[in-house]
Design an enzyme around this catalytic site. Sequence first.
Site, short mmCIF file in Angstrom:
data_model
loop_
_atom_site.label_atom_id
_atom_site.label_comp_id
_atom_site.label_asym_id
_atom_site.label_seq_id
_atom_site.Cartn_x
_atom_site.Cartn_y
_atom_site.Cartn_z
CG ASN A 145 -0.05 0.70 2.57
OD1 ASN A 145 0.07 2.06 2.60
ND2 ASN A 145 0.22 -0.43 3.15
CB ILE A 186 -2.96 4.99 2.41
CG1 ILE A 186 -2.40 3.36 2.77
CG2 ILE A 186 -4.32 5.93 2.91
CD1 ILE A 186 -3.65 2.59 1.24
N GLY A 187 -1.13 6.43 1.83
CA GLY A 187 0.16 8.95 1.99
C GLY A 187 -0.52 9.47 2.96
CB CYS A 220 4.31 6.40 7.85
SG CYS A 220 3.93 6.30 5.92
N GLY A 238 2.07 -8.03 11.79
CA GLY A 238 2.34 -8.09 10.64
C GLY A 238 2.56 -9.74 10.47
#
Length: 310
Positions: free
Chosen positions: A68, A70-71, A131, A245
């Site tokens: 992913n 998503i930002g 992140c 995870g």
Amino acid sequence: MKLDQTLFGLAFQNPVLLAAGTCGFGRELAEVTDLDALGGFMTKSVTVEPRQGNPAPRVADLPAGMVNSIGLANPGLDRVIQHELPWLEQNVRRARVFVSVAGHRESEYEALVAGLDRAGGFDGFELNLSCPNDTRLGGLPFALDPEALVRVVEACRARTERPLLAKLAPNAPDIGAVARMARDAGADGVTVVNTLPALVLDPTTGKPELGAGSGGLSGPALRPVGVYSTWRARRATGGPVIGAGGILSAADGVQYLRAGASLLQIGTASFADPRAGERLAHGLARLGSRLGVAHVEDMVATAQVDWGQA
Ligand code: RRO
């Protein structure tokens, strides 16, 4: 096997939490599942200003997980205080709520923790220091820069008495050492791990499948990395560790508990099944009893691994 525990001064009815970014602020999920059946959940990471997030596609499916980017799409600090926290205060009773916070600078984390701390509706903080999709102004995530990590945890510790967790990155050279630094700087526990930096290319065009380029790998492919990181973090700190995870089944959860996790987070699994958390809690109770374990705490850190073996 009984599942209740008290950690960080908070009562958890079971060890199953939803990972940050996989359940928003709880509202949508509350329509399809009972949030209060969970041990708790972490909100989407909150930044000082609202973020639109990255261009689509934001997710690529893989045989053993997903990638992913998503930002950090989120409504920003003010709206979370005005709109999301009051909803949580009204609607969540037994599940413990942690607000995840993220930023580029130490001062942003400090402002987030100080601002949120004045509000109700949640129990603690998870500092997202890892992140993979929004690194510090061209630099590394905090969790891969030990001096920056210590400064940001210390600054946030000074701003709150609520439980403070540090979410770490799987690609640290020595995640045990990083976990130790986070604890010494004032974190009450560590969450291991965030997603692993990853790139999926279209073989014909050579272009990335995700709109933003690279992303973070999660799901079953990440599970052994998470179990290993949990084991290292537990050895280095003595706990508490929150394992994340690729957890899907009760057997996966037991691996994490044995490696040293006191609490578990599920993420990718709840995209496929919004009730995966509830199912995992039931499955853990049954499997633990079958293994002859009376209480979940008795299973934590029971891995039979010699230090020299790993
Ligand atoms: O929003 C994201 O792209 C994102 C974040 Br903040 C994170 O911490 N981990 C991740 O895999 N994606």
